[in-house]
Design a protein around this motif. Structure first.
Motif, PDB file in Angstrom:
ATOM      1  N   ASP A 118      11.821  -6.153  -6.151  1.00 40.10           N
ATOM      2  CA  ASP A 118      10.495  -6.810  -6.379  1.00 40.10           C
ATOM      3  C   ASP A 118       9.867  -7.241  -4.881  1.00 40.10           C
ATOM      4  OD1 ASP A 118      10.419  -5.872  -9.139  1.00 40.10           O
ATOM      5  OD2 ASP A 118      10.532  -7.832  -9.784  1.00 40.10           O
ATOM      6  N   ASP A 119      10.899  -8.103  -4.278  1.00 42.69           N
ATOM      7  CA  ASP A 119      10.575  -8.671  -3.178  1.00 42.69           C
ATOM      8  C   ASP A 119      10.268  -7.643  -2.031  1.00 42.69           C
ATOM      9  OD1 ASP A 119      10.926 -11.308  -4.153  1.00 42.69           O
ATOM     10  OD2 ASP A 119      12.891 -11.444  -3.155  1.00 42.69           O
ATOM     11  N   ARG A 120      11.020  -6.304  -1.963  1.00 46.27           N
ATOM     12  CA  ARG A 120      10.667  -5.267  -1.082  1.00 46.27           C
ATOM     13  C   ARG A 120       9.546  -4.458  -1.360  1.00 46.27           C
ATOM     14  NH1 ARG A 120      14.692  -7.567  -0.031  1.00 46.27           N
ATOM     15  NH2 ARG A 120      13.105  -8.911   0.893  1.00 46.27           N
ATOM     16  N   TYR A 121       8.977  -4.331  -2.641  1.00 52.33           N
ATOM     17  CA  TYR A 121       7.887  -4.001  -2.988  1.00 52.33           C
ATOM     18  C   TYR A 121       6.672  -4.714  -2.636  1.00 52.33           C
ATOM     19  CZ  TYR A 121       4.316  -1.463  -5.379  1.00 52.33           C
ATOM     20  OH  TYR A 121       3.085  -0.456  -5.774  1.00 52.33           O
ATOM     21  N   ALA A 122       6.916  -6.040  -2.723  1.00 51.68           N
ATOM     22  CA  ALA A 122       5.742  -7.189  -2.275  1.00 51.68           C
ATOM     23  C   ALA A 122       5.644  -6.721  -0.880  1.00 51.68           C
ATOM     24  CB  ALA A 122       6.268  -8.376  -2.646  1.00 51.68           C
ATOM     25  N   GLU A 123       6.738  -6.557  -0.075  1.00 50.98           N
ATOM     26  CA  GLU A 123       6.589  -6.261   1.556  1.00 50.98           C
ATOM     27  C   GLU A 123       5.742  -5.095   1.685  1.00 50.98           C
ATOM     28  OE1 GLU A 123      10.888  -8.273   2.763  1.00 50.98           O
ATOM     29  OE2 GLU A 123      10.497  -6.234   2.659  1.00 50.98           O
ATOM     30  N   LEU A 124       6.000  -4.027   0.823  1.00 45.76           N
ATOM     31  CA  LEU A 124       5.401  -2.557   0.992  1.00 45.76           C
ATOM     32  C   LEU A 124       3.950  -3.009   0.831  1.00 45.76           C
ATOM     33  CD1 LEU A 124       5.765   0.473   1.157  1.00 45.76           C
ATOM     34  CD2 LEU A 124       5.332   0.441  -1.316  1.00 45.76           C
ATOM     35  N   VAL A 125       3.499  -3.777  -0.255  1.00 42.03           N
ATOM     36  CA  VAL A 125       2.296  -3.774  -0.379  1.00 42.03           C
ATOM     37  C   VAL A 125       1.335  -4.977   0.657  1.00 42.03           C
ATOM     38  CG1 VAL A 125       0.345  -5.164  -2.000  1.00 42.03           C
ATOM     39  CG2 VAL A 125       2.250  -3.928  -3.102  1.00 42.03           C
ATOM     40  N   TRP A 126       2.164  -5.818   1.291  1.00 38.82           N
ATOM     41  CA  TRP A 126       1.712  -6.596   2.317  1.00 38.82           C
ATOM     42  C   TRP A 126       1.336  -5.599   3.542  1.00 38.82           C
ATOM     43  CZ3 TRP A 126       3.551  -7.064   7.276  1.00 38.82           C
ATOM     44  CH2 TRP A 126       2.915  -8.107   7.973  1.00 38.82           C
ATOM     45  N   ALA A 127       2.487  -4.598   3.982  1.00 37.12           N
ATOM     46  CA  ALA A 127       2.316  -3.779   5.003  1.00 37.12           C
ATOM     47  C   ALA A 127       1.118  -2.842   5.077  1.00 37.12           C
ATOM     48  CB  ALA A 127       3.667  -3.017   5.174  1.00 37.12           C
ATOM     49  N   PHE A 128       0.809  -2.425   3.736  1.00 36.66           N
ATOM     50  CA  PHE A 128      -0.324  -1.594   3.775  1.00 36.66           C
ATOM     51  C   PHE A 128      -1.685  -2.516   4.014  1.00 36.66           C
ATOM     52  CE2 PHE A 128       1.954   1.780   1.473  1.00 36.66           C
ATOM     53  CZ  PHE A 128       1.699   3.015   2.201  1.00 36.66           C
ATOM     54  N   GLU A 129      -1.592  -3.439   3.702  1.00 35.37           N
ATOM     55  CA  GLU A 129      -3.029  -4.363   3.767  1.00 35.37           C
ATOM     56  C   GLU A 129      -3.176  -4.891   5.138  1.00 35.37           C
ATOM     57  OE1 GLU A 129      -2.090  -7.587   1.216  1.00 35.37           O
ATOM     58  OE2 GLU A 129      -3.192  -6.396  -0.685  1.00 35.37           O
ATOM     59  N   GLN A 130      -2.263  -4.663   6.304  1.00 34.21           N
ATOM     60  CA  GLN A 130      -2.524  -5.077   7.525  1.00 34.21           C
ATOM     61  C   GLN A 130      -3.669  -4.015   8.200  1.00 34.21           C
ATOM     62  OE1 GLN A 130      -1.057  -7.784   8.477  1.00 34.21           O
ATOM     63  NE2 GLN A 130      -0.623  -7.417   6.183  1.00 34.21           N
ATOM     64  N   GLU A 131      -4.575  -4.775   8.926  1.00 28.37           N
ATOM     65  CA  GLU A 131      -5.682  -4.233   9.547  1.00 28.37           C
ATOM     66  C   GLU A 131      -5.199  -2.651  10.360  1.00 28.37           C
ATOM     67  OE1 GLU A 131      -8.807  -4.430   8.857  1.00 28.37           O
ATOM     68  OE2 GLU A 131      -7.982  -5.730   7.330  1.00 28.37           O
ATOM     69  N   ALA A 132      -4.286  -2.994  11.304  1.00 26.02           N
ATOM     70  CA  ALA A 132      -3.736  -1.778  12.112  1.00 26.02           C
ATOM     71  C   ALA A 132      -2.867  -0.687  11.219  1.00 26.02           C
ATOM     72  CB  ALA A 132      -2.587  -2.289  13.110  1.00 26.02           C
TER      73      ALA A 132
END
Length: 346
Positions: A215-229
């Motif tokens: 679940d923590d790793r998936y939260a990181e995935l969501v965060w990464a996709f939200e980065q502007e770059a």
């Protein structure tokens, strides 16, 4: 190939895997179910395995097990509430519940194991190609034309050049005798190649294990996709079957690709297929260029991942190093070719 005997062997090894991140309980129930079916001479899991074995003879047993677990996870309900994963219950009861769920969800399970690949997209795995590709490109003064094989959600190629992702995740990955910096390079083109278009969000979520760790790793995935770059990265996608080596070679040649990346993909196929893919890439790769491959050691059965690099025209692997954890958390131990490769190319 994945026969029932091979599956039982893989499950037995995985149950004792030192990285206990969420699947171990599942492996135990599944292994017991296979043993019971062998004693009975039939069963739903044996049937699914036989169909897969006939339809996908090039697949490794370890990849089949990962697909089967993902498929079964989808039919047992939320792992937090599923009695199949409740270790306080008797094993025989959990096995009955698992096989009943498998029988009810047979069509869904067969669809997954016959048509899918394990498309786990981790937010940290870009770190290895980010470091190697950027230092290589800077050293050789090239504009990068990139193809990411088996791209899944397409996150890895989008993260390359993203300083925010690098600064968040790189402190958790230490390289022996080297502290690589963030280097931004010019990506002229980025391609994400896979058998199907990388847009199946529900499937990517299903590939994550049943645990708080995942679940923590998936939260990181969501965060990464939200980065502007990451959101702003121009990524072209194309459907390409890696089993078609001629198509791979043709794509690399026609698009003048000089960098190819591949993360946790080659292990899914037997050694002959892997060799065909590598030969197709290096035979068409533009120079100066490189092919960076990150693959699980022991085809998932042992901890960590191997970092191998191939140069244009040469299918001999350059053993750069080994990551202690396949999710790129931990340490990169230098491989036998690291010093020479770093001296000449990084």
């Amino acid at each position: 190939m994945a026969t029932s005997a091979e599956v039982r062997t893989v499950l037995e090894v995985l149950r004792s895997h030192p990285h206990k991140q969420g699947w171990q309980t599942f492996y135990g129930v599944l292994q017991t179910a296979f043993v019971d079916e062998e004693a009975a001479g039939r069963g739903i899991l044996t049937h699914v395995t036989a169909v897969h074995h006939e339809s996908r003879p090039n697949a490794t047993a370890s990849h089949y097990v990962s697909l089967l677990c993902i498929a079964l996870k989808g039919v047992i309900g939320d792992w937090r509430d599923s009695p199949v994963l409740d270790e306080s219950l008797d094993m025989s009861q959990r096995v009955k519940l698992l096989t009943a769920a498998a029988e009810a969800g047979e069509d869904e399970i067969l669809d997954i194991v016959l048509t899918k690949q394990n498309s786990f997209s981790g937010a940290r795995r870009f770190l290895v190609p980010q470091i190697i590709v950027s230092h290589f490109a800077h050293r050789h003064g090239i504009r990068v034309r990139l193809a990411d094989l088996g791209t899944g959600a397409g996150l890895l190629p989008r993260q390359l050049n993203d300083r925010a992702s690098f600064e968040r995740f790189s402190p958790d990955l230490t390289w022996e005798s080297w502290k690589p910096s963030f280097v931004e390079v010019d990506y002229e083109q980025r391609w994400g190649l896979d058998r199907t278009s990388p847009k199946e969000v529900d499937w990517f979520r299903q590939c994550y294990g049943p645990s708080a760790y995942y679940d923590d790793r998936y939260a990181e995935l969501v965060w990464a996709f939200e980065q502007e770059a990451v959101k702003g990265a121009a990524l072209h996608t194309e459907n390409l079957d890696l089993l078609d080596a001629e198509a791979v070679a043709r794509f690399v040649h026609e698009h003048q690709i000089n960098v190819v990346t591949c993360s946790f993909v080659l292990y899914q196929w037997n050694p002959a297929v892997r060799k065909d893919v590598i030969n197709a890439v290096v035979g068409s790769l533009r120079a100066p260029g490189l092919f960076v491959s990150l693959e699980p050691t022991g085809d998932l059965l042992t901890p960590g991942a191997s970092i191998r690099v191939y140069l244009p025209g040469d299918s001999s692997p350059i053993e750069v190093g080994t990551v202690s954890d396949g999710h790129c958390i931990g340490t990169v131990a230098a491989g036998p070719d690291f010093d020479t490769f770093r001296r000449d190319h990084l």
